[in-house]
Design a protein around this motif. Structure first.
Motif, PDB file in Angstrom:
ATOM      1  N   GLY A 631      -8.235 -33.159 -22.844  1.00 43.63           N
ATOM      2  CA  GLY A 631      -6.984 -32.430 -22.982  1.00 43.63           C
ATOM      3  C   GLY A 631      -5.982 -32.739 -21.898  1.00 43.63           C
ATOM      4  N   ALA A 632      -6.269 -32.254 -20.669  1.00 38.31           N
ATOM      5  CA  ALA A 632      -5.289 -32.382 -19.585  1.00 38.31           C
ATOM      6  C   ALA A 632      -4.994 -33.835 -19.250  1.00 38.31           C
ATOM      7  N   ILE A 633      -6.045 -34.645 -19.031  1.00 36.65           N
ATOM      8  CA  ILE A 633      -5.830 -36.058 -18.689  1.00 36.65           C
ATOM      9  C   ILE A 633      -5.424 -36.854 -19.919  1.00 36.65           C
ATOM     10  N   GLY A 634      -6.108 -36.592 -21.040  1.00 37.96           N
ATOM     11  CA  GLY A 634      -5.811 -37.341 -22.263  1.00 37.96           C
ATOM     12  C   GLY A 634      -4.363 -37.244 -22.684  1.00 37.96           C
ATOM     13  N   LEU A 635      -3.790 -36.043 -22.624  1.00 38.08           N
ATOM     14  CA  LEU A 635      -2.372 -35.872 -22.969  1.00 38.08           C
ATOM     15  C   LEU A 635      -1.458 -36.042 -21.766  1.00 38.08           C
ATOM     16  N   GLY A 636      -1.941 -35.636 -20.596  1.00 43.77           N
ATOM     17  CA  GLY A 636      -1.102 -35.686 -19.406  1.00 43.77           C
ATOM     18  C   GLY A 636      -0.703 -37.083 -18.982  1.00 43.77           C
ATOM     19  N   PHE A 637      -1.534 -38.074 -19.317  1.00 45.48           N
ATOM     20  CA  PHE A 637      -1.267 -39.452 -18.882  1.00 45.48           C
ATOM     21  C   PHE A 637      -0.380 -40.228 -19.850  1.00 45.48           C
ATOM     22  N   TYR A 638       0.013 -39.611 -20.965  1.00 45.05           N
ATOM     23  CA  TYR A 638       0.706 -40.348 -22.029  1.00 45.05           C
ATOM     24  C   TYR A 638       1.886 -41.175 -21.552  1.00 45.05           C
ATOM     25  N   PHE A 639       2.780 -40.548 -20.797  1.00 43.83           N
ATOM     26  CA  PHE A 639       4.045 -41.205 -20.470  1.00 43.83           C
ATOM     27  C   PHE A 639       3.945 -42.116 -19.247  1.00 43.83           C
ATOM     28  N   TRP A 640       2.765 -42.205 -18.668  1.00 42.63           N
ATOM     29  CA  TRP A 640       2.584 -43.047 -17.477  1.00 42.63           C
ATOM     30  C   TRP A 640       1.517 -44.116 -17.677  1.00 42.63           C
ATOM     31  N   PHE A 641       0.491 -43.842 -18.468  1.00 36.37           N
ATOM     32  CA  PHE A 641      -0.614 -44.803 -18.614  1.00 36.37           C
ATOM     33  C   PHE A 641      -1.032 -45.002 -20.063  1.00 36.37           C
ATOM     34  N   SER A 642      -0.128 -44.796 -21.002  1.00 36.90           N
ATOM     35  CA  SER A 642      -0.327 -44.998 -22.440  1.00 36.90           C
ATOM     36  C   SER A 642      -1.076 -43.833 -23.064  1.00 36.90           C
ATOM     37  N   GLY A 643      -0.996 -43.763 -24.392  1.00 40.16           N
ATOM     38  CA  GLY A 643      -1.580 -42.654 -25.113  1.00 40.16           C
ATOM     39  C   GLY A 643      -3.040 -42.792 -25.441  1.00 40.16           C
ATOM     40  N   ARG A 644      -3.678 -43.877 -25.023  1.00 37.99           N
ATOM     41  CA  ARG A 644      -5.061 -44.123 -25.433  1.00 37.99           C
ATOM     42  C   ARG A 644      -6.048 -44.001 -24.275  1.00 37.99           C
ATOM     43  N   VAL A 645      -5.701 -43.288 -23.217  1.00 41.99           N
ATOM     44  CA  VAL A 645      -6.619 -43.147 -22.079  1.00 41.99           C
ATOM     45  C   VAL A 645      -7.906 -42.453 -22.516  1.00 41.99           C
ATOM     46  N   TRP A 646      -7.786 -41.333 -23.220  1.00 47.65           N
ATOM     47  CA  TRP A 646      -8.972 -40.625 -23.715  1.00 47.65           C
ATOM     48  C   TRP A 646      -9.718 -41.474 -24.740  1.00 47.65           C
ATOM     49  N   CYS A 647      -8.992 -42.023 -25.692  1.00 58.02           N
ATOM     50  CA  CYS A 647      -9.626 -42.777 -26.779  1.00 58.02           C
ATOM     51  C   CYS A 647     -10.394 -43.983 -26.257  1.00 58.02           C
ATOM     52  N   ARG A 648      -9.805 -44.681 -25.299  1.00 55.63           N
ATOM     53  CA  ARG A 648     -10.434 -45.904 -24.808  1.00 55.63           C
ATOM     54  C   ARG A 648     -11.603 -45.621 -23.881  1.00 55.63           C
ATOM     55  N   PHE A 649     -11.410 -44.724 -22.933  1.00 54.04           N
ATOM     56  CA  PHE A 649     -12.381 -44.591 -21.849  1.00 54.04           C
ATOM     57  C   PHE A 649     -13.432 -43.504 -22.060  1.00 54.04           C
ATOM     58  N   ALA A 650     -13.111 -42.426 -22.771  1.00 54.70           N
ATOM     59  CA  ALA A 650     -13.982 -41.255 -22.677  1.00 54.70           C
ATOM     60  C   ALA A 650     -14.443 -40.660 -23.995  1.00 54.70           C
ATOM     61  N   CYS A 651     -13.775 -40.914 -25.107  1.00 53.32           N
ATOM     62  CA  CYS A 651     -14.134 -40.254 -26.364  1.00 53.32           C
ATOM     63  C   CYS A 651     -15.558 -40.607 -26.785  1.00 53.32           C
ATOM     64  N   PRO A 652     -16.430 -39.617 -26.987  1.00 53.77           N
ATOM     65  CA  PRO A 652     -17.819 -39.929 -27.355  1.00 53.77           C
ATOM     66  C   PRO A 652     -17.952 -40.506 -28.759  1.00 53.77           C
ATOM     67  N   LEU A 653     -17.075 -40.072 -29.699  1.00 48.96           N
ATOM     68  CA  LEU A 653     -17.134 -40.647 -31.042  1.00 48.96           C
ATOM     69  C   LEU A 653     -16.699 -42.105 -31.018  1.00 48.96           C
ATOM     70  N   ALA A 654     -15.654 -42.412 -30.257  1.00 49.77           N
ATOM     71  CA  ALA A 654     -15.242 -43.810 -30.109  1.00 49.77           C
ATOM     72  C   ALA A 654     -16.357 -44.628 -29.481  1.00 49.77           C
ATOM     73  N   ALA A 655     -17.060 -44.048 -28.503  1.00 50.33           N
ATOM     74  CA  ALA A 655     -18.172 -44.754 -27.866  1.00 50.33           C
ATOM     75  C   ALA A 655     -19.263 -45.073 -28.875  1.00 50.33           C
ATOM     76  N   LEU A 656     -19.532 -44.145 -29.791  1.00 51.45           N
ATOM     77  CA  LEU A 656     -20.522 -44.410 -30.838  1.00 51.45           C
ATOM     78  C   LEU A 656     -20.019 -45.482 -31.798  1.00 51.45           C
ATOM     79  N   MET A 657     -18.738 -45.418 -32.138  1.00 49.91           N
ATOM     80  CA  MET A 657     -18.176 -46.417 -33.049  1.00 49.91           C
ATOM     81  C   MET A 657     -18.108 -47.804 -32.424  1.00 49.91           C
ATOM     82  N   HIS A 658     -18.066 -47.880 -31.085  1.00 47.09           N
ATOM     83  CA  HIS A 658     -18.124 -49.189 -30.440  1.00 47.09           C
ATOM     84  C   HIS A 658     -19.426 -49.892 -30.792  1.00 47.09           C
ATOM     85  N   ILE A 659     -20.499 -49.127 -30.885  1.00 49.41           N
ATOM     86  CA  ILE A 659     -21.787 -49.711 -31.287  1.00 49.41           C
ATOM     87  C   ILE A 659     -21.700 -50.187 -32.729  1.00 49.41           C
TER      88      ILE A 659
END
Length: 749
Positions: A631-659
């Motif tokens: 929430g806080a980091i995932g949305l808070g970083f949007y305008f400075w470090f892109s909108g995919r910080v949560w999706c790329r680095f931390a989302c557990p479902l994305a991590a499973l889909m990487h496999i």
């Protein structure tokens, strides 16, 4: 235990290319910078193509001319526009300024068209996009270096445009105008400034003793001069490899040093020739048309003359420690120093754009966060944290925004259902979230006019508004109040009015944890969750890639693709950033353990012992992962470090889909003959993928991080990239939904 984990990490993430992106000034429409009144054109806008250089120069002058400043009478104490740089974009700007009656001065530090002057002899000129006719008076039609220079000089002379020699150190704002500080000359005042200095900048340095010796070069002019000499070439890109090939072909004894353990960026044909020369230095190889402007001539073994064949020694994983008059010292990958005989050295480790000029002039560089921006980032992230804590009912009385409490309406009416919903902070949060996706999504459709973006964005908007907002917040409570919701569904899916569980129809486990990790077993949600996560999602990932969910369905992806659309170029790139991708695997492991413990606590034999622990772990997971990181980091970083910080680095479902994605047929295919290695595709990837590394080799891109956002496909100025999948026998099957504006224009003819 370490070896299996390392092998897994390499297989999943760390083995993929991880190139970095070049820092450039932050440029907006028509070359606008963060300093009003200064515009940047040409290569520094990110696309090193001739037609774009012409177009950007003329457009920037038109933007200046449209300002109210130039509609009113003005004095002659200063020029209207100072144009810094006498290249193609600078000349285009000068011609446009002259046509519009603006006074101007054209400043050039070396010679007009210096970048083209340094091209190799008879270098072909890329004319992509083929159908593009740039605006303005400058015309370019030549297809080789010499003809292009003649064409440009003829037009410059005919227009009577002369440049003034002078290197501009920086630009100072003086009220509403500017003062150009020039080495060895008096400052020049100007109302507006156009920067057209190109990306050449300064060659990167090794930073070792002896690098300043006369025998150390950054450009190879004539490989024949070095026949029989001991030559050190430093670098791992096409410039270094083409220099090494040309030198060996002409009889030099070359040591090629690269700090990494393998080559990842050069074109496949250059790698093939290097390997051939390593096995047999007398191989018939040639650099017929150098792709690098730092290798200024073609070369082949016939140029060796009476000299003996040269030789090639590869020192991968090595770094230069010092250079002396007759030798060079390198440190190999085992940490031992090696001294080799050396007559001449070529340092080919890249160039840096003239960033100090922009920093001194107060122009912001993309990817650099100023102190004020760090403060804004911190405050915005704190605001997001407070909003998420409020949404989670973790602070005080939270129904302060409730509407219609005095209306006396029940949930049987839609208005009553709405009034009841407004008592929950979750309603207002989801309403704001949906409004952002619809608003920014509409802007994205207008901004990126491709059928792919239109259909993708409309799909994301519809999924967010209907099943992720209206359904749980209003429709289900309203239906239940009118007894239109079958008892069987209500008891098994929404017991005790828990309509929020409907998020589980779209947000699968482990992104949405609670339906499977609930205090009591809920068979229907267990079945739905297992089918979603282990049947449906693996299938769509196998066929269409991870992005079929992340880019077309998920609410996190919806916000990233809409509100984060204009911030794609701010994502971190490189090997260090890639290692952070593994954080998602850690969170995935934690969510698996938490779900397993929760299910174990369902058993009467373990419930008494496990329930307090599981409850505490749930609170910690919600606070740390869902609220703080997602929430806080995932949305808070949007305008400075892109909108995919949560999706790329931390989302557990994305991590499973990487496999799952490691077995996917989805690919981004590249027509390598059209690739100009401009790195636009990599720079706009908000998943940090080194797309160019695949494109310039013609290798199908299979990095599991890809979310099918289409930024790389749409941003490629030559239409190299296409979405598709591997068919039977590995044959590419390209998507029919158009995603590349260049390809769309080419098809229209």
């Amino acid at each position: 235990m370490a070896n299996p984990l390392v092998r897994y990490a390499n297989w999943l993430h760390l083995s993929w290319p991880a190139g970095t992106i070049e820092k450039l000034p932050q440029v907006g429409p028509d070359g606008a910078t963060t300093v009003p009144g200064i515009r940047v054109v040409g290569d520094l806008t990110g696309i090193p193509l001739l037609k774009f250089a012409v177009e950007t120069g003329a457009r920037a002058i038109r933007a200046f001319a449209a300002e109210p400043l130039f509609a009113a009478p003005r004095g002659t104490e200063m020029v209207d526009v100072a144009i810094v740089g006498g290249g193609v974009s600078g000349l285009s700007a000068a011609l446009e300024a002259k046509r519009r009656g603006l006074s101007f001065v054209l400043l050039e530090a070396t010679q007009n068209f210096s970048t083209i002057q340094n091209f190799p002899k008879a270098k072909p000129i890329y004319t992509y996009p083929t159908e593009m006719v740039p605006i303005g008076d400058l015309k370019v039609s030549a297809t080789v270096k010499e003809d292009l220079l003649t064409e440009l000089e003829t037009q410059r002379a005919a227009a009577g445009i002369e440049s003034i020699e002078g290197r501009v150190r920086h630009v100072e704002r003086k009220g509403e105008s500017f003062l150009l500080q020039i080495d060895g000359r008096a400052p020049i005042p100007a109302r507006r400034v156009l920067v057209a200095i190109g990306r050449t900048g300064n060659y990167r340095k090794l930073g070792v003793p002896g690098e300043g010796l006369e025998k150390v070069y950054n450009r190879l002019y004539d490989p024949k001069e070095h026949a029989g000499k001991n030559v050190l070439v430093v670098g791992g890109g096409d410039s270094a490899l083409e220099a090494a090939i040309a030198l060996v072909a002409c009889g030099a004894h070359v040591t090629l040093s690269h700090r990494k353990a393998d080559f990842s960026r050069p074109k496949a044909e250059n790698l093939t020739m290097i390997r051939r020369l390593e096995r047999d230095p007398a191989s018939a190889v040639a650099v017929k048309t150098p792709t690098s402007d730092r290798v200024t001539t073609s070369a082949d073994s016939s140029m060796r003359g009476h000299h003996d064949p040269g030789s090639l020694r590869l020192l991968l994983g090595s770094e230069v420690q010092s250079i002396s008059h007759g030798s060079a010292t390198l440190r190999n990958d085992s940490g031992r120093d090696l001294t080799i005989p050396n007559d001449v050295a070529f340092v080919m480790i890249g160039r840096e754009a003239p960033l100090e000029f922009f920093r001194r002039s107060g122009i912001r560089i993309s990817g650099e966060v100023a102190p004020r921006s760090w403060l804004a980032l911190s405050l915005f992230t704190l605001l997001m944290l407070l909003i998420y804590v409020w949404k989670a009912w973790w602070i005080g009385h939270t129904d302060i925004f409730a509407l219609g409490t005095s209306w006396g309406l029940g949930r049987e009416s839609l208005l009553g259902a709405f009034s009841t919903a407004t008592r929950s902070p979750g309603f207002w949060f989801t309403l704001a979230y949906s409004a952002c996706i619809v608003g920014f999504g509409t802007a994205r459709i207008r901004r990126r006019r491709t059928p792919y973006v239109t259909r993708q964005t409309l799909t994301l908007m519809a999924i967010q508004v209907v099943p992720l907002f209206l359904l749980p917040e209003i429709i289900l409570p309203w239906m239940d109040a009118n007894h239109w919701l079958p008892e069987l569904l209500r008891e098994n899916l929404f017991p005790n009015g828990e309509y929020w569980r409907a998020y589980g129809f779209i947000l699968a486990w482990p992104l949405f944890l609670v339906n499977l990790a609930s205090p009591h077993p809920m068979l229907w949600w267990i079945v739905i969750g297992l089918v979603q996560t282990f049947v449906l999602i693996p299938f769509i990932v196998w066929k269409w890639g991870k992005g079929a969910y992340c880019g077309w369905i998920c609410s996190c992806g919806a916000m990233a693709e809409t509100m984060g659309d204009t911030h794609r170029g701010k994502m971190w790139h490189g090997p260090r950033a890639n290692r952070w991708n593994l954080l998602g695997q850690v969170i995935l492991a934690v969510s698996i353990v938490l779900t397993a413990l929760n299910m174990l606590a369902w058993s009467p034999a373990y419930s008494a012992a496990l329930e307090p622990t599981v409850h505490l772990l749930h609170k910690l997971y919600k606070g740390i992962v869902d609220i703080a990181i997602g929430g806080a980091i995932g949305l808070g970083f949007y305008f400075w470090f892109s909108g995919r910080v949560w999706c790329r680095f931390a989302c557990p479902l994305a991590a499973l889909m990487h496999i799952y994605a490691r077995f996917s047929r989805f690919r981004i295919f590249a027509e390598k003959s059209k690739c100009i290695s401009c790195n636009v595709c990599t720079s706009v990837c908000h998943q940090g993928i080194d797309v160019m590394n695949f494109a310039n080799k013609g290798t199908p891109m299979a990095d599991p991080e890809c979310v099918r956002c289409s930024a790389c496909v749409a941003g490629c100025p030559t239409g190299v990239l296409s979405f598709g999948r591997l068919g039977d026998g590995g044959k590419p099957i390209l998507d029919t939904l158009p995603a590349s504006p260049v390809q769309m224009r080419e098809r229209r003819g």
